[in-house]
Design a protein around this motif. Structure first.
Motif, PDB file in Angstrom:
ATOM      1  N   ASN A 189       0.808  -1.217   0.000  1.00 16.85           N
ATOM      2  CA  ASN A 189       0.000   0.000   0.000  1.00 16.85           C
ATOM      3  C   ASN A 189       0.844   1.271   0.000  1.00 16.85           C
ATOM      4  OD1 ASN A 189      -2.492  -1.236  -0.080  1.00 16.85           O
ATOM      5  ND2 ASN A 189      -2.723  -1.301   2.147  1.00 16.85           N
ATOM      6  N   ASN A 192     -13.799  11.769  -1.952  1.00 12.40           N
ATOM      7  CA  ASN A 192     -13.548  10.356  -2.280  1.00 12.40           C
ATOM      8  C   ASN A 192     -12.253   9.829  -1.668  1.00 12.40           C
ATOM      9  OD1 ASN A 192     -15.901  10.365  -3.909  1.00 12.40           O
ATOM     10  ND2 ASN A 192     -14.733  11.131  -5.659  1.00 12.40           N
ATOM     11  N   GLU A 198     -10.106   7.228  -0.080  1.00 12.58           N
ATOM     12  CA  GLU A 198     -10.098   5.759   0.000  1.00 12.58           C
ATOM     13  C   GLU A 198      -9.047   5.326   1.020  1.00 12.58           C
ATOM     14  OE1 GLU A 198      -9.057   1.784  -2.684  1.00 12.58           O
ATOM     15  OE2 GLU A 198      -9.151   3.769  -3.644  1.00 12.58           O
ATOM     16  N   TYR A 199      -9.476   4.507   1.997  1.00 16.06           N
ATOM     17  CA  TYR A 199      -8.592   4.112   3.092  1.00 16.06           C
ATOM     18  C   TYR A 199      -8.205   2.635   3.001  1.00 16.06           C
ATOM     19  CZ  TYR A 199      -9.869   8.463   5.494  1.00 16.06           C
ATOM     20  OH  TYR A 199     -10.070   9.781   5.830  1.00 16.06           O
ATOM     21  N   SER A 200      -7.017   2.333   3.485  1.00 14.21           N
ATOM     22  CA  SER A 200      -6.625   0.932   3.668  1.00 14.21           C
ATOM     23  C   SER A 200      -7.221   0.423   4.976  1.00 14.21           C
ATOM     24  CB  SER A 200      -5.094   0.810   3.725  1.00 14.21           C
ATOM     25  OG  SER A 200      -4.603   1.337   4.962  1.00 14.21           O
ATOM     26  N   VAL A 227      -4.639   6.729   4.017  1.00 16.15           N
ATOM     27  CA  VAL A 227      -5.339   7.202   2.826  1.00 16.15           C
ATOM     28  C   VAL A 227      -4.597   6.682   1.597  1.00 16.15           C
ATOM     29  CG1 VAL A 227      -6.021   9.214   1.471  1.00 16.15           C
ATOM     30  CG2 VAL A 227      -6.234   9.263   3.961  1.00 16.15           C
ATOM     31  N   SER A 236      -5.882   6.903  -1.655  1.00 15.08           N
ATOM     32  CA  SER A 236      -6.050   7.888  -2.712  1.00 15.08           C
ATOM     33  C   SER A 236      -7.167   8.846  -2.343  1.00 15.08           C
ATOM     34  CB  SER A 236      -6.379   7.205  -4.049  1.00 15.08           C
ATOM     35  OG  SER A 236      -7.663   6.585  -3.983  1.00 15.08           O
ATOM     36  N   THR A 237      -7.157  10.014  -2.958  1.00 17.63           N
ATOM     37  CA  THR A 237      -8.205  11.004  -2.760  1.00 17.63           C
ATOM     38  C   THR A 237      -8.257  11.914  -3.983  1.00 17.63           C
ATOM     39  OG1 THR A 237      -8.993  12.829  -1.355  1.00 17.63           O
ATOM     40  CG2 THR A 237      -6.623  12.557  -1.532  1.00 17.63           C
ATOM     41  N   ASP A 238      -9.440  12.391  -4.295  1.00 21.15           N
ATOM     42  CA  ASP A 238      -9.593  13.352  -5.382  1.00 21.15           C
ATOM     43  C   ASP A 238      -9.388  14.754  -4.823  1.00 21.15           C
ATOM     44  OD1 ASP A 238     -10.180  11.299  -7.133  1.00 21.15           O
ATOM     45  OD2 ASP A 238     -12.346  11.480  -6.885  1.00 21.15           O
ATOM     46  N   THR A 298      -6.600  12.932  -8.970  1.00 25.35           N
ATOM     47  CA  THR A 298      -6.466  11.848  -7.999  1.00 25.35           C
ATOM     48  C   THR A 298      -5.003  11.715  -7.570  1.00 25.35           C
ATOM     49  OG1 THR A 298      -8.325  10.638  -8.970  1.00 25.35           O
ATOM     50  CG2 THR A 298      -6.829   9.397  -7.567  1.00 25.35           C
ATOM     51  N   THR A 347      -2.250  10.258  -4.143  1.00 30.52           N
ATOM     52  CA  THR A 347      -2.162   9.325  -3.024  1.00 30.52           C
ATOM     53  C   THR A 347      -2.115  10.067  -1.701  1.00 30.52           C
ATOM     54  OG1 THR A 347       0.256   9.270  -2.953  1.00 30.52           O
ATOM     55  CG2 THR A 347      -0.838   7.749  -4.491  1.00 30.52           C
TER      56      THR A 347
END
Length: 356
Positions: free
Chosen positions: A210, A267, A269-271, A276, A278-280, A285, A287
């Motif tokens: 990740n 948006n 996105e978490y592991s 985090v 990724s994020t917009d 987009t 990381t």
């Protein structure tokens, strides 16, 4: 009759005292260094979050003798970035200098020993890679003394300045800890591992896949919820709308600031570990790691909110979160865990080998 009365009295006293003795036995160990004041964990701590440590090893089993590993262990050639020159140090001296640079001296001795094995393993892998495929920028050195590039290293003279009046105590503690393990290396399937480490995890360590896009079987998420007890576990960073726009513009291309500021981040996105992925951001987009670097956050495990014209980042942990948690190692050591148990927990499936 007197005998029965005496027996009854002894039995009653035992019932009263036993709960008290049980309570005393649950008090956690204190740092063995009376001068340890730099770390918040130098005092007794309790597992107030319900954290469960790994099961104790079975001391009844016969101890497994470590494998013997042959490496080109003739010391290290270091590129001193501050001085712009190379220096050669012995294997043991390098480990001492790297440990001094990388972990607080107030940490428990078993945690320091675990750190010593990790820094030695990490450096040995870099040395082997460099000698097989030299990087011209290192000018013949095995690795640098810069912690942002490889891992840190300080000389005895630098340590005297760093530790000040505590030098004698701290240097003796670290050198004695290193003396016990300096020739030990962590391996997986007989090969030295990439023994990365960090300060404080978000509560569960992260996978190498990740963070760096490369999956390694010994760099996988493991529980480290006791990190939540660390004083530096949570942090915040705030930015005005103007500051955020300026910083993002300098760090990324293609940013679209036409939408309302409250919608710049979306948006996330978490592991499973809380990083985090990724994020917009303003139509692009990126990381979590890129955001961490751009905004100088303590980790990529964060939440972001916008209110009153300002962005607030609520951050957990400190560092990339992969491999050994230094704070977690200290906590485990204070619970009675050995450096081997600590390493086995944070680098699952690995074994210790002794350099020949």
């Amino acid at each position: 009759m007197k005998s029965r009365a005496l027996l009854f009295l002894i039995f009653t006293v035992a019932l009263i005292c036993c709960p008290f003795l049980s309570l005393v036995n649950r008090v956690l160990p204190v740092s063995e260094n009376p001068n340890s004041s730099a770390s918040t964990l130098s005092q007794p701590v309790t597992s107030g979050t319900g954290s469960t440590l790994p099961a104790e090893s079975d001391s009844s089993q016969e101890e497994v003798r470590p494998a013997v590993l042959s490496l080109d262990a003739d010391g290290f050639v270091l590129l001193d970035c501050s001085a712009g020159k190379s220096l050669t140090v012995s294997e043991k001296d390098y480990v001492i200098g790297a440990v001094m640079a990388e972990i607080p001296p107030s940490y428990h001795t078993q945690a320091i020993m675990a750190q010593a094995v990790a820094v030695h393993t990490y450096a040995a892998v870099l040395r082997e890679q460099q000698r097989e495929n030299p990087d011209a920028s290192l000018n013949g050195a095995d690795l640098t003394t810069d912690s942002t590039t490889h891992q840190g290293y300080v000389s005895v003279e630098q340590a005297k300045e760093m530790y000040g009046d505590n030098f004698e105590v701290y240097y003796q503690k670290i050198s004695e800890a290193v003396e016990q393990v300096w020739n030990e290396i962590l391996t997986y399937d007989g090969t030295p591992i990439t023994a990365v480490f960090h300060a404080i995890s978000p509560g569960t360590t992260e996978s190498s896949e990740n963070i760096w896009g490369k999956a390694l079987p010994y760099l996988v998420p493991v529980a480290s919820s006791w990190d939540e007890l660390a004083s530096g576990y949570q942090s915040e960073a705030s930015f005005t709308e103007a500051q955020m726009k300026s910083t993002l513009s300098q760090s990324f291309t293609g940013m679209d600031f036409g939408q309302a500021a409250k919608n710049w981040f979306s948006n996330l996105e978490y592991s499973e570990s809380g990083t985090v992925l990724s994020t917009d951001v303003c139509g692009k987009t990126v990381t979590g790691g890129e955001i961490r670097t751009a905004l100088n956050l303590r980790s990529a495990a964060f939440e972001v909110s916008f209110s009153g014209g300002s962005f607030t980042f609520s951050v957990k942990g400190y560092g990339h979160g992969v491999g050994l948690s230094q704070n977690g190692a200290d906590f485990m050591a204070r619970q009675g865990k050995t450096y081997r148990e600590i390493l086995s927990h944070y680098y699952p499936g690995t074994e210790i080998a002794v350099l020949s």
